[in-house]
Structures are given as C-alpha cells and as structure tokens.
Write a protein that holds these residues in place. Structure first.
Motif, PDB file in Angstrom:
ATOM      1  N   SER A 286       0.816  -1.218   0.000  1.00 17.46           N
ATOM      2  CA  SER A 286       0.000   0.000   0.000  1.00 17.46           C
ATOM      3  C   SER A 286       0.850   1.269   0.000  1.00 17.46           C
ATOM      4  O   SER A 286       0.490   2.273  -0.617  1.00 17.46           O
ATOM      5  N   LEU A 287       1.982   1.227   0.707  1.00 18.10           N
ATOM      6  CA  LEU A 287       2.831   2.404   0.848  1.00 18.10           C
ATOM      7  C   LEU A 287       3.945   2.465  -0.172  1.00 18.10           C
ATOM      8  O   LEU A 287       4.736   3.406  -0.165  1.00 18.10           O
ATOM      9  N   CYS A 288       4.019   1.460  -1.055  1.00 17.92           N
ATOM     10  CA  CYS A 288       5.109   1.381  -2.035  1.00 17.92           C
ATOM     11  C   CYS A 288       6.449   1.435  -1.303  1.00 17.92           C
ATOM     12  O   CYS A 288       7.297   2.291  -1.526  1.00 17.92           O
ATOM     13  N   GLY A 289       6.604   0.503  -0.347  1.00 17.79           N
ATOM     14  CA  GLY A 289       7.784   0.494   0.506  1.00 17.79           C
ATOM     15  C   GLY A 289       8.965  -0.214  -0.116  1.00 17.79           C
ATOM     16  O   GLY A 289       8.826  -1.040  -1.018  1.00 17.79           O
ATOM     17  N   GLN A 290      10.151   0.123   0.379  1.00 11.49           N
ATOM     18  CA  GLN A 290      11.373  -0.569  -0.020  1.00 11.49           C
ATOM     19  C   GLN A 290      11.539  -1.796   0.868  1.00 11.49           C
ATOM     20  O   GLN A 290      11.785  -1.656   2.075  1.00 11.49           O
ATOM     21  N   PRO A 291      11.422  -2.997   0.321  1.00 14.49           N
ATOM     22  CA  PRO A 291      11.467  -4.194   1.170  1.00 14.49           C
ATOM     23  C   PRO A 291      12.791  -4.393   1.882  1.00 14.49           C
ATOM     24  O   PRO A 291      12.844  -5.063   2.913  1.00 14.49           O
ATOM     25  N   ASP A 292      13.872  -3.809   1.344  1.00 14.89           N
ATOM     26  CA  ASP A 292      15.178  -3.978   1.976  1.00 14.89           C
ATOM     27  C   ASP A 292      15.551  -2.779   2.839  1.00 14.89           C
ATOM     28  O   ASP A 292      16.693  -2.647   3.271  1.00 14.89           O
ATOM     29  N   ARG A 293      14.588  -1.893   3.132  1.00 13.43           N
ATOM     30  CA  ARG A 293      14.833  -0.760   4.023  1.00 13.43           C
ATOM     31  C   ARG A 293      13.646  -0.613   4.969  1.00 13.43           C
ATOM     32  O   ARG A 293      12.870   0.337   4.896  1.00 13.43           O
ATOM     33  N   VAL A 294      13.511  -1.590   5.846  1.00 16.13           N
ATOM     34  CA  VAL A 294      12.432  -1.612   6.838  1.00 16.13           C
ATOM     35  C   VAL A 294      13.081  -1.623   8.220  1.00 16.13           C
ATOM     36  O   VAL A 294      13.982  -2.430   8.486  1.00 16.13           O
ATOM     37  N   PHE A 295      12.619  -0.732   9.098  1.00 14.29           N
ATOM     38  CA  PHE A 295      13.212  -0.572  10.416  1.00 14.29           C
ATOM     39  C   PHE A 295      12.109  -0.572  11.476  1.00 14.29           C
ATOM     40  O   PHE A 295      10.982  -0.179  11.195  1.00 14.29           O
ATOM     41  N   ALA A 296      12.454  -0.996  12.683  1.00 15.12           N
ATOM     42  CA  ALA A 296      11.494  -0.999  13.785  1.00 15.12           C
ATOM     43  C   ALA A 296      12.001  -0.110  14.904  1.00 15.12           C
ATOM     44  O   ALA A 296      13.177  -0.191  15.287  1.00 15.12           O
ATOM     45  N   ILE A 297      11.110   0.754  15.411  1.00 13.93           N
ATOM     46  CA  ILE A 297      11.428   1.534  16.592  1.00 13.93           C
ATOM     47  C   ILE A 297      10.282   1.367  17.582  1.00 13.93           C
ATOM     48  O   ILE A 297       9.164   1.022  17.210  1.00 13.93           O
ATOM     49  N   GLY A 298      10.562   1.591  18.861  1.00 17.97           N
ATOM     50  CA  GLY A 298       9.512   1.445  19.854  1.00 17.97           C
ATOM     51  C   GLY A 298       9.865   2.155  21.132  1.00 17.97           C
ATOM     52  O   GLY A 298      11.041   2.427  21.409  1.00 17.97           O
ATOM     53  N   TYR A 299       8.837   2.457  21.903  1.00 17.52           N
ATOM     54  CA  TYR A 299       8.996   3.144  23.185  1.00 17.52           C
ATOM     55  C   TYR A 299       8.421   2.278  24.306  1.00 17.52           C
ATOM     56  O   TYR A 299       7.297   1.748  24.187  1.00 17.52           O
ATOM     57  N   SER A 300       9.202   2.073  25.372  1.00 19.83           N
ATOM     58  CA  SER A 300       8.741   1.358  26.553  1.00 19.83           C
ATOM     59  C   SER A 300       8.250  -0.055  26.178  1.00 19.83           C
ATOM     60  O   SER A 300       9.013  -0.862  25.666  1.00 19.83           O
ATOM     61  N   GLY A 301       6.961  -0.356  26.419  1.00 19.45           N
ATOM     62  CA  GLY A 301       6.441  -1.668  26.022  1.00 19.45           C
ATOM     63  C   GLY A 301       6.562  -1.903  24.535  1.00 19.45           C
ATOM     64  O   GLY A 301       6.734  -3.035  24.073  1.00 19.45           O
ATOM     65  N   GLY A 302       6.489  -0.828  23.746  1.00 19.82           N
ATOM     66  CA  GLY A 302       6.682  -0.950  22.297  1.00 19.82           C
ATOM     67  C   GLY A 302       8.120  -1.267  21.946  1.00 19.82           C
ATOM     68  O   GLY A 302       8.390  -1.953  20.951  1.00 19.82           O
ATOM     69  N   ALA A 303       9.071  -0.781  22.761  1.00 22.39           N
ATOM     70  CA  ALA A 303      10.476  -1.134  22.546  1.00 22.39           C
ATOM     71  C   ALA A 303      10.710  -2.605  22.867  1.00 22.39           C
ATOM     72  O   ALA A 303      11.477  -3.300  22.187  1.00 22.39           O
ATOM     73  N   ARG A 304      10.032  -3.088  23.918  1.00 24.34           N
ATOM     74  CA  ARG A 304      10.140  -4.519  24.230  1.00 24.34           C
ATOM     75  C   ARG A 304       9.556  -5.362  23.097  1.00 24.34           C
ATOM     76  O   ARG A 304      10.107  -6.398  22.727  1.00 24.34           O
ATOM     77  N   MET A 305       8.436  -4.877  22.509  1.00 25.55           N
ATOM     78  CA  MET A 305       7.823  -5.614  21.403  1.00 25.55           C
ATOM     79  C   MET A 305       8.688  -5.539  20.148  1.00 25.55           C
ATOM     80  O   MET A 305       8.872  -6.541  19.452  1.00 25.55           O
ATOM     81  N   ALA A 306       9.240  -4.363  19.860  1.00 29.23           N
ATOM     82  CA  ALA A 306      10.119  -4.226  18.691  1.00 29.23           C
ATOM     83  C   ALA A 306      11.357  -5.099  18.848  1.00 29.23           C
ATOM     84  O   ALA A 306      11.829  -5.712  17.881  1.00 29.23           O
ATOM     85  N   SER A 307      11.889  -5.180  20.080  1.00 27.86           N
ATOM     86  CA  SER A 307      13.041  -6.052  20.332  1.00 27.86           C
ATOM     87  C   SER A 307      12.683  -7.508  20.066  1.00 27.86           C
ATOM     88  O   SER A 307      13.449  -8.254  19.432  1.00 27.86           O
ATOM     89  N   ALA A 308      11.499  -7.923  20.550  1.00 25.99           N
ATOM     90  CA  ALA A 308      11.057  -9.303  20.341  1.00 25.99           C
ATOM     91  C   ALA A 308      10.849  -9.591  18.857  1.00 25.99           C
ATOM     92  O   ALA A 308      11.163 -10.694  18.377  1.00 25.99           O
TER      93      ALA A 308
END
Length: 459
Positions: A286-308
C-alpha cells in the motif's frame, strides 16, 4: 478467466488422468502471462518475497512444501506445465494437496505426478492466485505468516497477500504505485480473519511510484498507534528524511490504550509477532515500501515488542531502535538478571540503537522493577553485541553534559550495537517536545529521531 473456472469441482475429482490432462490444457492461457515454455522453470515467489520450498530438498512422497527465504537451489525450482501441474524437477514430483483434500487447511506436499485433481492448478494473472479447481480453493500460506518453514495449504480464495504468487518467467513487478495519500491515514490490515485499522504517515512531495523506506513505530503500554505518532514526534523526521511511518496498535486493553503481547512475557488475544509481520507485508504494498529498508522503533512496552520482533523476524528488518525498553529476549526464569538465550536467536545480525535514562523508574536502567523487565539495559546491549558478533569491549564517548554514547563495533555485517545513556533522563523519548507527565526528565541534549535515522541510514 478461462473455462476451467466453471468446472464443477465435484465432477473433476472423479475424472481419470487422461481426461484431466485434456481439460487442463485449456488452462494454458493462464500460464501465458509467465512467458514461453522455456521460461517456465524457476522459483515461485510469494508472501514477503519468500519462495515455495520443498523441505530439506526432499524427494520422497509426502515431503512437506513450505514457505522459505528464497535461495538458489533445487528445493525452490518448479516447472510449470501446460497440463496444469507444478513439478519439482529435482524430485520429479508434483505439488499435491495431501490426501486429495478439498477442505480449508489441507496441506501441500510432494507426490508422484499422476494428473489427479489434487495436482491441478489454474493461475489468475490479474489476482496472482493459484487455484486448485478440484477444491475451488487457493494456494495459501498458513496463518498469514512469513516465517521460514510455514506450511502451505489450500484455503478459500480471498485475494490477501498470503495467496499472491509470482511464477517463473513472470515479470518482476518491482514497480509500484502508492495508494495512500501524503499525511496521516488509517489503512486496514486483515490478520487471522480480523480487520485492524493501522495508523500511517506518508511524507509530502514524494512521487506515488517512488519507493519509501518504512519505519514501524510501536507505542508504549497504555497508548496507541496514533498516540505514538504524536509522542515520538516522528512526522517531522519522516518529512526531513523521506520515509513512511507505520504505527499499529496493540490488542491488550490497558488504561486508555493498549499493550503488546510480548512473547514469553505477556499473554493476549493476538500473536503480535505474526501480526506485525502481516502489517509489514500488507503495508509494504500500500505504501510502495522498499522491502530492503524496513526498520522498527519502539517506546517502553513498544520497545520490548520491537526487540522481540527483531529476535523473531530479523529477515524483515534492517535495524532496531529501542527507546526506554531495549530487550534481547525475555528474562530467564532461572536467573531473571539475564536474558533467556533461547528466547532470542535471530538468524542474522541486526543493527541496534537504544536510548535509556538512568532515572527511569518504570524500566530501570540497572534492572529490577516489574516481572516483565528485570535484567539491566547494559546486559541487553551486551547480549545483542554477542548475537551480532561484535568486539568484546564497548567504547564510551561523552556526547553532552548528561549523555554518553556506548558502542560495540567490529560486528558481523557491520551491525553495530549503540546505546545512548542519559544520566538525568526519565522514562522518556529524547528530544520530543511532547510532555510525559510523571515519567521524569525529557532530555533535549540529543534528538533520538535524528540519531536513530542517521544510524539506520548508515546501515
């Protein structure tokens, strides 16, 4: 489509091999979209750019057929025949529905080519589906999961990304057109039959056919995707650096928002690793994304989820940023001051950048706190350094009055592991102008968004 669409599957099942071969010659027009016969041997590419794969390159009847990261080799080589079969030349066997199954969930296997209805497939080039006329169902990735070794099955045709395939000889459809406008939008993602609304942000001034890097931005416990867009102040960074932001919400009710189902730590109604995997798959298109340039960031519980997620799906990410919540697996039940090694064994190195305040009393820098936290932030950083094959000793550099940069370098594939330690920082996002009542000091000495994007861009 061609006339085979109107064949009653109840009638097909009882036909002999010779009659079936004649019937499915009509399907040859379906294969025409993939080019001449000489081009019809190669991989079948599907969900998350992964391939239809014969488990362990097996050659015996009953060998499982699965989804796996694409690689050159006999396990992922298929020949499309005008008689409607898909044959693995190495095994000289065909893609087959186990036990002549016709119900949802019937698994795929290798079997001697015999022309039965269990081995017949019709390709719809416009929908990119492979339909088994005997059952009237489509080739499907079980559970919409892009994890390696996920079994393939048949399921009601629904047009979702886990039923879309590119056959050998077909054009590589790398071109795309973004269907989401600039600014904030909500895009629906279907996971396990449930529709979820996901907040996204697209920078302005970018052509609709220009592929964008994608940043998965996960909220803290008690918040939501839209709340995270605001708190992280990520929109300005997205505009300045030309990337799109995906901000889904957790599914566990918490205060006025939601929490994430972090594997081995919390429990909830949804497998959030698999859910985020599907979010990326759906929104990459949908976003016409670059499949080889995907990153995850998160805050607090979201950081724990992004780490997992980085532990479980390293193939989907080129980098991880954790603000006030870096983890490297769940706390070890036998020794909570250390991460449980078995709960984080990524198959490839993941570059990691983290930010953490030493006055964080929600997720304490030195460890302790709630049962979902326990081990210290430096312990998490050291574990990622070990996983990434970095040097044994980090370097520490003073960045400002209250901020130090601790970096493990010399890592495999250049996957450095960097931590910004904020001596007076609370449970907060460095540099955000948004207040965080009750969570302590928000440092303005550094801008987490600028630093994490610079780190991602370098990796």
């Amino acid at each position: 489509m061609d006339r085979t669409d109107r064949i009653d599957p109840r009638g097909v099942r009882g036909l002999g091999a010779g009659v079936l071969a004649g019937l499915f010659l009509v399907s040859a027009s379906s294969w025409a979209a993939v080019g001449p016969a000489a081009d019809r041997t190669g991989p079948i590419v599907g969900l998350a750019g992964k391939c239809v794969d014969v488990a362990a390159s097996g050659t015996t009847n009953g060998t499982a057929v699965q989804l796996y990261t694409c690689a050159a080799g006999v396990a992922q080589t298929w020949t499309i025949s005008d008689n409607g079969t898909l044959r693995n030349p190495h095994a000289n066997k065909c893609l087959d529905v186990t036990g002549q199954g016709t119900v949802n969930g019937s698994k795929l296997q290798l079997w001697d080519c015999n022309g039965s209805g269990a081995q017949q497939w019709v390709y719809d080039a416009s929908a990119r589906t492979l339909r088994n006329p005997q059952s009237g169902r489509c080739l499907d990735v079980t559970g919409e999961s892009s994890a390696d070794r996920t079994r393939l099955q048949i399921w009601d045709c629904n047009g979702q990304s886990n039923q879309q395939w590119r056959l050998p000889g077909a054009p590589d459809d790398t071109a795309c057109t973004r269907s989401v406008p600039a600014g904030d939008s909500t895009v629906a993602v279907t996971f396990n039959g449930v529709r979820y609304n996901v907040a996204v942000h697209v920078p302005s001034g970018v052509g609709a056919t220009t592929r964008l890097p994608l940043v998965l931005n996960l909220h803290g416990t008690g918040s939501s995707g839209p709340g995270q867009l605001a708190y992280s102040h990520i929109r300005s960074a997205a505009q300045a650096n030309t990337f799109a932001v995906i901000a889904p919400s957790g599914a566990i009710p918490s205060d006025s928002g939601f929490a994430w189902n972090v594997p081995g730590v919390t429990s909830g109604p949804r497998d959030d690793v698999a859910f985020l995997d599907q979010v990326l798959t759906t929104l990459s298109a949908s976003l016409c994304g670059q499949p080889d340039r995907v990153f995850a960031i998160g805050y607090s519980g979201g950081a724990r989820m992004a780490s997992a997620f980085a532990c479980a799906r390293p193939d989907r990410l080129e980098g991880l940023a954790a603000i006030a919540g870096l983890r490297a697996g769940r706390p070890d039940p036998a020794n909570p001051s250390q991460p449980e090694a078995a709960s984080c064994r990524p198959g490839r190195a993941v570059p990691v950048i983290a930010f953490h305040g030493q006055q964080d009393y929600t997720n304490p820098y030195a460890g302790g706190g709630s049962a979902v936290w326990q081990y210290a932030v430096p312990t998490a950083q050291q574990r990622w350094a070990t996983l990434n094959g970095c040097g044994a000793t980090p370097s520490t550099t003073a960045v400002s009055s209250h901020v130090s940069r601790i970096a493990y370098t010399g890592c495999r594939d250049g996957a450095d592991v960097v931590l910004y330690r904020v001596s007076d920082g609370g449970h907060t996002w460095p540099g955000t102008p948004q207040s965080s009542s009750g969570n302590g000091t928000t440092t303005q000495e550094i801008d987490a968004n600028a630093l994490l994007w610079s780190f991602f861009a370098a990796h």
